[in-house]
Design an enzyme around this catalytic site. Structure first.
Site, mmCIF file in Angstrom:
data_model
loop_
_atom_site.group_PDB
_atom_site.id
_atom_site.type_symbol
_atom_site.label_atom_id
_atom_site.label_comp_id
_atom_site.label_asym_id
_atom_site.label_seq_id
_atom_site.Cartn_x
_atom_site.Cartn_y
_atom_site.Cartn_z
ATOM 1 N N ASP A 402 87.446 61.103 26.543
ATOM 2 C CA ASP A 402 88.017 62.375 26.073
ATOM 3 C C ASP A 402 89.306 62.638 26.850
ATOM 4 O OD1 ASP A 402 88.194 64.890 24.868
ATOM 5 O OD2 ASP A 402 86.795 65.831 26.280
ATOM 6 N N GLU A 405 94.915 62.081 25.732
ATOM 7 C CA GLU A 405 96.226 62.156 25.026
ATOM 8 C C GLU A 405 97.386 61.772 25.936
ATOM 9 O OE1 GLU A 405 93.799 64.456 24.880
ATOM 10 O OE2 GLU A 405 93.144 63.787 22.914
ATOM 11 N N ASP A 480 88.350 68.934 18.371
ATOM 12 C CA ASP A 480 87.764 70.282 18.453
ATOM 13 C C ASP A 480 87.984 71.105 17.195
ATOM 14 O OD1 ASP A 480 87.018 69.433 20.922
ATOM 15 O OD2 ASP A 480 88.604 70.505 21.994
HETATM 16 O O1 MIG Z 1 88.558 70.725 27.529
HETATM 17 O O2 MIG Z 1 84.109 67.656 27.638
HETATM 18 O O3 MIG Z 1 87.065 67.452 22.422
HETATM 19 O O4 MIG Z 1 84.290 67.191 22.469
HETATM 20 O O5 MIG Z 1 82.876 68.534 24.500
HETATM 21 C C1 MIG Z 1 87.504 70.394 26.674
HETATM 22 C C2 MIG Z 1 84.157 68.919 27.061
HETATM 23 C C3 MIG Z 1 87.032 69.001 26.967
HETATM 24 C C4 MIG Z 1 87.012 68.378 24.635
HETATM 25 C C5 MIG Z 1 86.319 67.508 23.635
HETATM 26 C C6 MIG Z 1 84.931 68.011 23.403
HETATM 27 C C7 MIG Z 1 84.177 68.023 24.709
HETATM 28 C C8 MIG Z 1 84.902 68.888 25.728
HETATM 29 N N1 MIG Z 1 86.266 68.400 25.889
#
Ligand code: MIG
Length: 710
Positions: A402, A405, A480
């Site tokens: 995650d 980016e 999200d």
């Molecule tokens: O700032 O890990 O898109 O699926 O549950 C949020 C917490 C960070 C974003 C991800 C989401 C995940 C969440 N993350």
């Protein structure tokens, strides 16, 4: 003299000579622009330009190193005005004045044609060029592709940017999102083709938005370097695209089962409860996810000792009742001298640096962090090695990447400053060039590590960001989204779009990540998602529960019906995955990609789609709806639910209460089914039911099976 169109806009001069070398035609002009046209396959070309006679190293993260072009030699001729290059399928005409390109089929029908063609602008702020390309829009032309854009399938009339961005709670038309997928398709008449701009700088695509007759694409740096894939079917163009950028290995079968996730299931007792309840309620499920709270202070590769005192025991317990465990890993490494992972990377110089020396510092979940430079091969190797603990010692089955980016908190740009340096596999550059590949290189290093420590079992890696070619390493989810009806539609549009963009292994957070769906929305989402290759419920946990039983018994029963349906269809879905793995065929095919009829007639179809060769479905996406309108293409079709037969070439309203999603099987098809199961490893599968759909005549069906893992 350099010809130009407006201020600061330049164009190649006139061709002075041309020469064929190995597998490309090199065309020189009177202003130092050189164009190379590579003939990789009879239907695949590559166009590469330099503005000053200097070439960069020919290095790409997108192109599959396993790809070897067949390099058919074309015929090359010229007359006073034009250079002609002909393959068995294509005719490329290069006008000598300004080297304008026209690509035609063998019947002299225009497939694609330059408008201004290649041109460039000064980009003084950066000290370089913006490289541009513009093409004429053909009559009735529709455009597709570009990865995760949350818009209608046909992109015509819109402009997009690719610059991976963490967009919490995005909406229809939010742009850019997380992924940077520079491939698009055009369709006019029955002629389909694809174009892949292999340039990792911030890139733009304009489909007849700024000027109604022009489609253009450009990048804020680097060289103009694009591939052209002729269909004529869009499906073949998409298959050709993954011939170049790669196809995934087969996933383990369990990765196509149902997966349950939340931010976060914690402590370990809650994880067990959720898993136990799945079994108690007889809701099939193959995987459960641990989000960031399993870690000790969000330090990657650690466990919170209070909430998860015995990770190995937890994973073993879950495994004993048929659940694979997935854990999240982010790129931000907490700045903490008492943390081994940090110290190791710090001392070895593995973190990304600012142009003037120090490591880039940014705030994410753990607080102040540094970030590994995944574009350095040695850093990737090190990163891969970190998975030994999680995978080999603890028994986790796969990893979720995650925030890659990369995403930063508390800065306006949401990402690194642009001066940050990257190795880019021995081609040092700034973040301008590496931003769009950062997430993909993280997922690649993760994939290599997970694979290594699974010792022959197959890995599952999931990523939020990435660049073209990411499909070789990882599957994706769409980030999200919101628990709204509009997002039910967006989820399907994004999933179809990713699929035709080379990334079939994709899905959305079922039910929506932000906010809470009601029972009806959750069931409609679940029934749509059974056809999406990646099949996972996830929610932010900022509200109540989002498990299959969270909406009352009536809805739980519906959810169970659809998850059961997914499991029964697994041999068909697995076979469809194999066709993707082997031939690059998108698993989800919108009508214009899946048809063998008049593709143009389906140019604007939004929701209806094929899964694989014989299943056609159209999700119900409105609250209170009693069904939806479906177009049945030519041939004969059977309603999957009541086995009623219908003739093709007709549009009709299909009644579908909550217990049904309009689904049709092609006449003559054989659809393999599993017996009911609670998880894919429950019993060795020794029986496959072949559901046969009658037709007078011949329909070819396939089935692929193997060990399902390993
Ligand atoms: O700032 O890990 O898109 O699926 O549950 C949020 C917490 C960070 C974003 C991800 C989401 C995940 C969440 N993350």
């Amino acid at each position: 003299m350099i010809p130009h169109f407006e201020n600061y806009e330049y164009h190649p001069g006139n061709a002075t000579r041309f020469i064929w070398k190995d597998n490309y035609l090199e065309i020189h002009t009177d202003n130092y622009v050189i164009l190379r046209i590579y003939v990789l396959e009879e239907n695949i070309l590559r166009f590469r330009y330099t503005t000053n006679g200097l070439w960069e190293d020919d290095f790409s993260y997108a192109v599959d190193p396993k790809y070897t072009p067949s390099n058919p030699g074309p015929e090359i001729t010229d007359d006073p005005e034009t250079i002609f290059l002909e393959t068995k399928e294509l005719k490329v005409c290069v006008r000598k004045v300004f080297v304008f390109i026209t690509i035609m089929d063998k019947n002299d029908r225009i497939i694609n044609e330059d408008e201004k063609g290649f041109h460039w602008e000064d980009f003084r702020k950066y000290g370089g060029h913006i490289v541009k390309q513009s093409k004429k829009v053909q009559i009735g032309e529709a455009f597709y592709g570009l990865g995760d854009k949350p818009v209608n399938l046909n992109l015509r009339g819109k402009r997009f940017k690719n610059w991976g961005t963490d967009e919490y709670g995005y909406n229809a038309d939010t742009d850019p999102l997380y992924k940077n997928i520079n491939v698009y398709y055009g369709l006019h008449g029955n002629i389909g083709y694809g174009i892949f701009l292999d340039n990792t700088f911030k890139s733009f695509f304009d489909f007849a938005s700024e000027r109604k007759t022009v489609t253009s694409f450009w990048s804020d740096g680097g060289h103009m370097n694009y591939y052209f894939f002729y269909g004529p079917s869009l499906r073949r163009a998409a298959e050709s695209y993954t011939l170049i950028t790669g196809r995934p290995e087969m996933p383990p079968l369990w990765a196509l089962g149902y997966q349950q996730c939340k931010w976060s299931y914690q402590p370990d007792s809650q994880v067990r409860e959720i898993a136990d309840k799945m079994r108690a309620l007889q809701i099939p499920c193959d995987a459960i996810y641990l989000d960031i709270d399993y870690m000790d202070g969000f330090r990657c590769f650690t466990w919170d000792k209070e909430k998860f005192p015995d990770p190995k025991g937890l994973v073993a317990y879950l495994d004993s009742i048929g659940f694979r465990t997935m854990v999240i890993i982010d790129p931000g490494i907490k700045i903490d001298r008492a943390y081994d992972v940090f110290n190791e990377a710090f001392e070895r110089g593995y973190f990304c640096r600012r142009a003037d020396g120090p490591y880039v510092k940014g705030k994410v979940w753990p607080g102040e962090c540094h970030f590994p430079d995944y574009t350095h091969p040695e850093v990737r190797e090190w990163w891969s090695g970190l998975f030994k603990g999680i995978i080999e010692d603890t028994g986790v089955a796969g990893v979720w990447n995650d925030m890659n980016e990369p995403a930063l908190f508390e800065v306006e740009t949401k990402t690194f400053p642009l001066d940050v340096r990257h190795d880019y596999d021995g081609h040092p550059c700034s973040h301008r060039k590496a931003h769009n590949v950062y997430g993909m290189q993280m997922a690649r290093a993760t994939f290599d590590g997970v694979k290594k420590y699974l010792k022959g079992r197959r890995p599952l890696v999931i990523t939020r960001s990435g660049y073209n070619g990411l499909q070789r390493f990882t599957c994706v989810w769409t980030g999200d989204n919101l628990a709204t009806w509009e997002h039910l539609m967006i989820a399907h549009q994004q999933t179809m779009r990713l699929s035709i963009s080379g990334i079939s292994f994709c899905g959305s957070d079922i039910g929506g990540f932000i906010g809470q769906p009601n029972g009806e929305l959750f069931v409609r989402w679940m029934q749509q998602a059974i056809f999406h290759p990646f099949f996972r419920t996830h929610s932010s946990g900022d509200h109540g529960e989002q498990e299959p039983w969270s909406f009352g018994d009536e809805y739980t029963d519906y959810v169970r019906i659809f998850i059961n349906m997914r499991y029964k269809l697994l041999p068909y879905i697995y076979t469809t995955f194999y066709q993707y793995h082997k031939f690059g065929t998108p698993m989800l095919l919108p009508l214009s990609f899946g048809t063998d009829q008049d593709a143009q007639a389906f140019a604007n179809e939004q929701m209806e789609c094929y899964l694989g060769e014989h299943v056609l479905f159209s999700p119900v996406i409105h609250p209170g709806a009693r069904g939806t309108t479906v177009y049945l293409p030519s041939g004969s079709w059977f309603d999957y639910f009541n086995k009623q037969e219908f003739g093709g070439d007709q549009e009709m309203f299909v009644e579908a209460d909550l217990g049904k999603i309009p689904t049709f099987i092609r006449g003559g098809a054989i659809i393999p089914h599993f017996p009911l199961m609670q998880y894919t490893r429950e019993h060795p599968v020794d029986t496959i039911e072949l559901q046969t759909y009658y037709k007078e005549g011949i329909t070819v069906s396939h089935i692929y099976f193997d060990e399902y893992d390993g």
